[in-house]
Design a protein around this motif. Structure first.
Motif, mmCIF file in Angstrom:
data_model
loop_
_atom_site.group_PDB
_atom_site.id
_atom_site.type_symbol
_atom_site.label_atom_id
_atom_site.label_comp_id
_atom_site.label_asym_id
_atom_site.label_seq_id
_atom_site.Cartn_x
_atom_site.Cartn_y
_atom_site.Cartn_z
ATOM 1 N N THR A 83 20.573 14.474 81.204
ATOM 2 C CA THR A 83 21.992 14.303 81.510
ATOM 3 C C THR A 83 22.852 15.233 80.663
ATOM 4 N N LEU A 84 24.072 15.429 81.103
ATOM 5 C CA LEU A 84 24.970 16.359 80.426
ATOM 6 C C LEU A 84 25.470 15.853 79.077
ATOM 7 N N ASP A 85 25.076 14.632 78.691
ATOM 8 C CA ASP A 85 25.385 14.155 77.341
ATOM 9 C C ASP A 85 24.279 14.545 76.364
ATOM 10 N N GLY A 86 23.308 15.366 76.820
ATOM 11 C CA GLY A 86 22.245 15.859 75.949
ATOM 12 C C GLY A 86 21.066 14.907 75.804
ATOM 13 N N THR A 87 20.941 13.922 76.679
ATOM 14 C CA THR A 87 19.904 12.908 76.557
ATOM 15 C C THR A 87 18.868 13.042 77.662
ATOM 16 N N LEU A 88 17.596 12.878 77.291
ATOM 17 C CA LEU A 88 16.506 12.736 78.253
ATOM 18 C C LEU A 88 16.178 11.261 78.335
ATOM 19 N N ARG A 89 15.976 10.739 79.535
ATOM 20 C CA ARG A 89 15.641 9.327 79.715
ATOM 21 C C ARG A 89 14.428 9.216 80.628
ATOM 22 N N LEU A 90 13.502 8.343 80.262
ATOM 23 C CA LEU A 90 12.322 8.066 81.065
ATOM 24 C C LEU A 90 12.508 6.701 81.710
ATOM 25 N N TRP A 91 12.419 6.646 83.030
ATOM 26 C CA TRP A 91 12.672 5.433 83.801
ATOM 27 C C TRP A 91 11.387 4.947 84.455
ATOM 28 N N ASN A 92 11.164 3.623 84.440
ATOM 29 C CA ASN A 92 10.065 3.016 85.179
ATOM 30 C C ASN A 92 10.613 2.708 86.571
ATOM 31 N N VAL A 93 10.170 3.443 87.577
ATOM 32 C CA VAL A 93 10.763 3.305 88.907
ATOM 33 C C VAL A 93 10.278 2.064 89.657
ATOM 34 N N PHE A 94 9.255 1.378 89.137
ATOM 35 C CA PHE A 94 8.759 0.182 89.807
ATOM 36 C C PHE A 94 9.410 -1.100 89.305
ATOM 37 N N ASP A 95 10.122 -1.041 88.177
ATOM 38 C CA ASP A 95 10.837 -2.216 87.680
ATOM 39 C C ASP A 95 12.014 -2.526 88.585
ATOM 40 N N ARG A 96 12.328 -3.835 88.698
ATOM 41 C CA ARG A 96 13.524 -4.223 89.461
ATOM 42 C C ARG A 96 14.752 -3.565 88.858
ATOM 43 N N PHE A 97 14.810 -3.570 87.543
ATOM 44 C CA PHE A 97 15.850 -2.847 86.831
ATOM 45 C C PHE A 97 15.167 -1.699 86.115
ATOM 46 N N ALA A 98 15.751 -0.532 86.236
ATOM 47 C CA ALA A 98 15.121 0.682 85.710
ATOM 48 C C ALA A 98 14.890 0.621 84.211
ATOM 49 N N SER A 99 15.786 0.002 83.479
ATOM 50 C CA SER A 99 15.595 -0.214 82.048
ATOM 51 C C SER A 99 16.553 -1.336 81.653
ATOM 52 N N PRO A 100 16.290 -1.990 80.521
ATOM 53 C CA PRO A 100 17.166 -3.104 80.123
ATOM 54 C C PRO A 100 18.631 -2.701 79.964
ATOM 55 N N THR A 101 18.898 -1.459 79.605
ATOM 56 C CA THR A 101 20.290 -1.053 79.397
ATOM 57 C C THR A 101 20.846 -0.259 80.558
ATOM 58 N N SER A 102 20.012 0.020 81.590
ATOM 59 C CA SER A 102 20.472 0.831 82.719
ATOM 60 C C SER A 102 20.154 0.111 84.024
ATOM 61 N N PRO A 103 21.097 -0.674 84.524
ATOM 62 C CA PRO A 103 20.819 -1.448 85.723
ATOM 63 C C PRO A 103 20.621 -0.586 86.961
ATOM 64 N N ALA A 104 19.798 -1.070 87.851
ATOM 65 C CA ALA A 104 19.634 -0.430 89.166
ATOM 66 C C ALA A 104 20.503 -1.150 90.175
ATOM 67 N N ILE A 105 20.954 -0.424 91.148
ATOM 68 C CA ILE A 105 21.800 -1.022 92.182
ATOM 69 C C ILE A 105 20.919 -1.432 93.344
#
Length: 155
Positions: A133-155
């Motif tokens: 992302t343009l804030d300089g962060t790399l993030r690894l997401w588990n695409v099989f979780d209902r929510f992608a990560s505890p701090t990043s909700p999926a719609i």
């Protein structure tokens, strides 16, 4: 261009294969940020500044489908390992997973603060997606979780 004292000569670069594209893929209304070949090599997917993603037949160059993927430029696209899904990213801050056969959006993921996403790629096993992302962060997401990560909700 070569400069010798005060004389300048220009030598054009020529190639016997210049201008000999095998296939041209025309259809985006603006420039492309990213392309990806399907694992079988029969499809190409392109991500464009025109906010769309297009699936193309490699042999004919024909556009098979157009996904109205995002509300800002689409910055990256990648096929999963079996070619059934693609992942897209955009300056709108969203990461989307798509079913190739139906064009259905299967999941939308975003990071807290919704920073613009510049890069996205499936992991080799297809279970994770890496985003930049343009804030300089790399993030690894588990695409099989209902929510992608505890701090990043999926719609």
């Amino acid at each position: 261009t070569t400069t010798t004292n005060t004389t300048t000569t220009t030598t054009p670069f020529t190639s016997p294969s210049a201008g000999q594209a095998l296939v041209e893929f025309k259809g985006h209304s603006n420039f492309c940020f990213s392309v990806s070949f399907s694992p079988r090599g029969n499809l190409l997917c392109s991500a464009s500044f025109d906010e769309t993603v297009k699936l193309w037949d490699i042999r004919s160059g024909e556009c098979i489908s157009t996904l109205p993927a995002h509300s800002e430029p689409v910055t990256a696209v990648d096929f999963n390992r079996d070619g059934t899904c693609i992942v897209t990213s955009s300056h709108d801050g969203l990461i989307r997973l798509w079913d190739v056969a139906t064009g259905e959006c299967l999941k939308t993921i975003y990071a807290q603060g919704n920073p613009p996403v510049s890069f996205v790629k499936y992991s080799p096993n297809g279970k994770f997606v890496l985003s930049g992302t343009l804030d300089g962060t790399l993030r690894l997401w588990n695409v099989f979780d209902r929510f992608a990560s505890p701090t990043s909700p999926a719609i």
